[in-house]
Design an enzyme around this catalytic site. Sequence first.
Site, PDB file in Angstrom:
ATOM      1  N   LYS A  34      -5.825   8.766  14.825  1.00  0.00           N
ATOM      2  CA  LYS A  34      -4.519   8.750  15.492  1.00  0.00           C
ATOM      3  C   LYS A  34      -4.625   9.517  16.803  1.00  0.00           C
ATOM      4  O   LYS A  34      -5.500  10.353  16.967  1.00  0.00           O
ATOM      5  CB  LYS A  34      -3.485   9.438  14.598  1.00  0.00           C
ATOM      6  N   LYS A  62       0.847  -1.183   0.000  1.00  0.00           N
ATOM      7  CA  LYS A  62       0.000   0.000   0.000  1.00  0.00           C
ATOM      8  C   LYS A  62       0.887   1.240   0.000  1.00  0.00           C
ATOM      9  O   LYS A  62       2.035   1.128   0.432  1.00  0.00           O
ATOM     10  CB  LYS A  62      -0.939  -0.020   1.193  1.00  0.00           C
ATOM     11  N   LYS A 115      -4.191 -11.089   9.446  1.00  0.00           N
ATOM     12  CA  LYS A 115      -4.297 -11.325  10.889  1.00  0.00           C
ATOM     13  C   LYS A 115      -5.105 -12.592  11.172  1.00  0.00           C
ATOM     14  O   LYS A 115      -6.089 -12.874  10.508  1.00  0.00           O
ATOM     15  CB  LYS A 115      -4.955 -10.113  11.568  1.00  0.00           C
ATOM     16  N   HIS A 141      -2.215  -5.821   5.079  1.00  0.00           N
ATOM     17  CA  HIS A 141      -1.769  -6.710   6.163  1.00  0.00           C
ATOM     18  C   HIS A 141      -2.885  -7.002   7.168  1.00  0.00           C
ATOM     19  O   HIS A 141      -2.793  -7.966   7.911  1.00  0.00           O
ATOM     20  CB  HIS A 141      -0.501  -6.181   6.839  1.00  0.00           C
ATOM     21  N   ASP A 160      -5.734   6.576   3.899  1.00  0.00           N
ATOM     22  CA  ASP A 160      -4.720   5.732   4.527  1.00  0.00           C
ATOM     23  C   ASP A 160      -5.321   4.509   5.224  1.00  0.00           C
ATOM     24  O   ASP A 160      -4.669   3.475   5.330  1.00  0.00           O
ATOM     25  CB  ASP A 160      -3.929   6.571   5.546  1.00  0.00           C
ATOM     26  N   GLU A 201      -5.553   4.363  17.022  1.00  0.00           N
ATOM     27  CA  GLU A 201      -4.114   4.332  17.294  1.00  0.00           C
ATOM     28  C   GLU A 201      -3.787   5.390  18.340  1.00  0.00           C
ATOM     29  O   GLU A 201      -4.489   6.409  18.434  1.00  0.00           O
ATOM     30  CB  GLU A 201      -3.329   4.633  16.014  1.00  0.00           C
ATOM     31  N   HIS A 249      -8.037  -0.728   4.732  1.00  0.00           N
ATOM     32  CA  HIS A 249      -8.161  -1.649   5.865  1.00  0.00           C
ATOM     33  C   HIS A 249      -9.599  -1.781   6.373  1.00  0.00           C
ATOM     34  O   HIS A 249     -10.119  -2.886   6.520  1.00  0.00           O
ATOM     35  CB  HIS A 249      -7.262  -1.201   7.019  1.00  0.00           C
TER      36      HIS A 249
HETATM   37  P1  NAP Z   1      11.924   3.288   2.645  1.00  0.00           P
HETATM   38  O1  NAP Z   1      12.389   3.024   4.035  1.00  0.00           O
HETATM   39  O2  NAP Z   1      12.063   4.675   2.096  1.00  0.00           O
HETATM   40  O3  NAP Z   1      12.727   2.286   1.708  1.00  0.00           O
HETATM   41  C1  NAP Z   1      12.666   2.363   0.317  1.00  0.00           C
HETATM   42  C2  NAP Z   1      13.529   1.279  -0.281  1.00  0.00           C
HETATM   43  O4  NAP Z   1      13.466   1.389  -1.689  1.00  0.00           O
HETATM   44  C3  NAP Z   1      14.996   1.377   0.107  1.00  0.00           C
HETATM   45  O5  NAP Z   1      15.550   0.080   0.172  1.00  0.00           O
HETATM   46  C4  NAP Z   1      15.588   2.126  -1.075  1.00  0.00           C
HETATM   47  O6  NAP Z   1      16.968   1.882  -1.153  1.00  0.00           O
HETATM   48  C5  NAP Z   1      14.801   1.515  -2.214  1.00  0.00           C
HETATM   49  N1  NAP Z   1      14.724   2.356  -3.410  1.00  0.00           N
HETATM   50  C6  NAP Z   1      14.375   3.663  -3.480  1.00  0.00           C
HETATM   51  N2  NAP Z   1      14.432   4.094  -4.753  1.00  0.00           N
HETATM   52  C7  NAP Z   1      14.813   3.024  -5.496  1.00  0.00           C
HETATM   53  C8  NAP Z   1      15.063   2.835  -6.871  1.00  0.00           C
HETATM   54  N3  NAP Z   1      14.949   3.848  -7.773  1.00  0.00           N
HETATM   55  N4  NAP Z   1      15.441   1.617  -7.306  1.00  0.00           N
HETATM   56  C9  NAP Z   1      15.589   0.590  -6.421  1.00  0.00           C
HETATM   57  N5  NAP Z   1      15.373   0.713  -5.115  1.00  0.00           N
HETATM   58  C10 NAP Z   1      14.994   1.920  -4.653  1.00  0.00           C
HETATM   59  O7  NAP Z   1      10.413   2.878   2.435  1.00  0.00           O
HETATM   60  P2  NAP Z   1       9.565   1.791   3.266  1.00  0.00           P
HETATM   61  O8  NAP Z   1       9.015   2.455   4.477  1.00  0.00           O
HETATM   62  O9  NAP Z   1      10.362   0.567   3.430  1.00  0.00           O
HETATM   63  O10 NAP Z   1       8.324   1.555   2.300  1.00  0.00           O
HETATM   64  C11 NAP Z   1       8.406   0.734   1.148  1.00  0.00           C
HETATM   65  C12 NAP Z   1       6.992   0.565   0.570  1.00  0.00           C
HETATM   66  O11 NAP Z   1       6.180  -0.074   1.540  1.00  0.00           O
HETATM   67  C13 NAP Z   1       6.279   1.881   0.234  1.00  0.00           C
HETATM   68  O12 NAP Z   1       5.419   1.657  -0.855  1.00  0.00           O
HETATM   69  C14 NAP Z   1       5.439   2.147   1.479  1.00  0.00           C
HETATM   70  O13 NAP Z   1       4.306   2.928   1.181  1.00  0.00           O
HETATM   71  C15 NAP Z   1       5.031   0.735   1.831  1.00  0.00           C
HETATM   72  N6  NAP Z   1       4.690   0.536   3.237  1.00  0.00           N
HETATM   73  C16 NAP Z   1       5.611   0.760   4.212  1.00  0.00           C
HETATM   74  C17 NAP Z   1       5.255   0.537   5.532  1.00  0.00           C
HETATM   75  C18 NAP Z   1       6.247   0.717   6.639  1.00  0.00           C
HETATM   76  O14 NAP Z   1       5.891   0.421   7.788  1.00  0.00           O
HETATM   77  N7  NAP Z   1       7.453   1.182   6.380  1.00  0.00           N
HETATM   78  C19 NAP Z   1       3.955   0.093   5.855  1.00  0.00           C
HETATM   79  C20 NAP Z   1       3.039  -0.124   4.820  1.00  0.00           C
HETATM   80  C21 NAP Z   1       3.432   0.095   3.512  1.00  0.00           C
HETATM   81  P3  NAP Z   1      17.964   2.845  -1.993  1.00  0.00           P
HETATM   82  O15 NAP Z   1      17.595   4.241  -1.643  1.00  0.00           O
HETATM   83  O16 NAP Z   1      19.324   2.426  -1.554  1.00  0.00           O
HETATM   84  O17 NAP Z   1      17.724   2.531  -3.425  1.00  0.00           O
END
Ligand code: NAP
Length: 484
Positions: free
Chosen positions: A331, A148, A182, A178, A235, A216, A240
């Site tokens: 929130k 998402k 659950k 997710h 969101d 939350e 959800h």
């Molecule tokens: P993040 O911490 O910003 O990580 C992004 C990842 O993508 C990093 O590994 C980054 O590494 C890589 N990346 C960025 N640009 C890239 C490119 N051009 N080519 C290849 N790799 C690239 O983001 P995140 O929080 O993990 O979220 C990832 C996804 O999951 C998003 O769609 C977010 O909406 C979703 N999501 C996250 C959460 C959460 O709890 N974090 C929850 C629900 C959904 P480099 O910069 O080294 O390339």
Amino acid sequence: MVSRVIPVDPFDLVIFGGTGDLARRKILPGLYRRMAAGQMPDTARIIGAARGEIDDSGYRQMVRDAIQTFIPKDAIDAKTLDSFLERLGYVQIDAKGDGGWSDLKAKMRSGMVHAFYFSVAPSLFGTLAERLHKFDMAGPDARIVVEKPFGHDLESARALNDSLAAHFDETQIYRIDHYLGKETVQNLMAVRFGNVLFEPLWNGQYVDHIQITVAETVGVGGRGAYYDRSGAMRDMVQNHLMQLLCLIAMEPPSRFDPDAVRDEKLKVIRALTPVEPHHLVRGQYDVSGTEPSYRDDAENPRSRTESFIALKTHIANWRWAGVPFYLRTGKKLRARTSEIAVIFKPTPHSIFGEASSAHRNILSIRLQPNEGIEMFVTIKEPGPGGMRLVDVPLDMSFAEALGPDGEDVPDAYERLIMDVIRGNQTLFMRGDEVEAAWAWTDPIIAGWETRGDVPKTYDAGSNGPEDALMLLHRDNRRWREIRG
Ligand code: NAP
């Protein structure tokens, strides 16, 4: 109770964004736990991919740190962790470029499941799908997992669906929500469709109303800029809460099969009535002591984005005619809790006098904390003093029902990733479901944008804005208590 962990088939899993927050916090620790539980075959391999310049051993060290950070120490076995890390590799890839893809292709082994987890910004989903196709990795063995948010509105969701559909069949696309992973959510289906007890009562003749609450205690600090473009409706509600509503309201599918279940969910979304402006309350949390307000967190002093939403809707079909569905999420509320509550009507005639008509059967499905299902029934208050009635829960908490093994219940991400490897799409959203959900959401958002609606403020640690309480008071009903 003996644990019955069935190993999945051998697989190569590529995590695009394998160095990001989600991968480090959820995906990789989840995979470690599945290995510790004996579900991952010895031949499984996991490849992280991102732009960062690291090698295999650097990646393994990063994952070791992540697992030691996000899994409690006493739940980590040193030997299992070493053996898990041996399965890991890393490829440097920029999703927008052509470098690194041939290296990735060379690492993929034939004759096993190939899963590609898109744990990157949604703006990269289309280009990843396109590159996988270009470098010959989009064959029938391939599955892609997308995170998402899936779109910002109907138009962007359609564009995303189209960009994936250009290279992958719908049967290869796993859109993660997710909440659907659950244990309790699946148990909701087991309880509804595995017992004869509930179905005859599951309709407007016996159900007074349904409440879905996801509360939350945290604010949006840290991701304020992202959240400010989204808000609680996009969101939380569009995905959800909508998914929970579908599972509670859908008709019994003909079998427990991905398309049979998703067909029924889709019918629910399509039957949702538009939300009247006076049936919806938006809120924004205020300053509280030294705690910042929503606008501080979002770094937008004029923000009109909602951190809270409560609304009433109906499902226009025979089963649910006249039954309101109240949804609420926010929130910085009083407690962290997620609950679906089915509130039944009182008995048609009370033999115990006026007071007893206040008693209701309530089925409470708790997703957090303490996942479980409680059925409140009315009994006589024990002891002397005549026939005084009291509502008590018939409790079914999974930890107790399943014995010590119950503690090993996989978390949502673990379960969903294993389902991807098994090729089971039941708990994943289909493209048409997502689009239908946006088609319901878009006019609601457009309505408040046209009216220039400003969210009501509410105190941190409260139940949300006063008006949200009024939404039910006006109908002579009350929200369930938000309790942790
Ligand atoms: P993040 O911490 O910003 O990580 C992004 C990842 O993508 C990093 O590994 C980054 O590494 C890589 N990346 C960025 N640009 C890239 C490119 N051009 N080519 C290849 N790799 C690239 O983001 P995140 O929080 O993990 O979220 C990832 C996804 O999951 C998003 O769609 C977010 O909406 C979703 N999501 C996250 C959460 C959460 O709890 N974090 C929850 C629900 C959904 P480099 O910069 O080294 O390339």
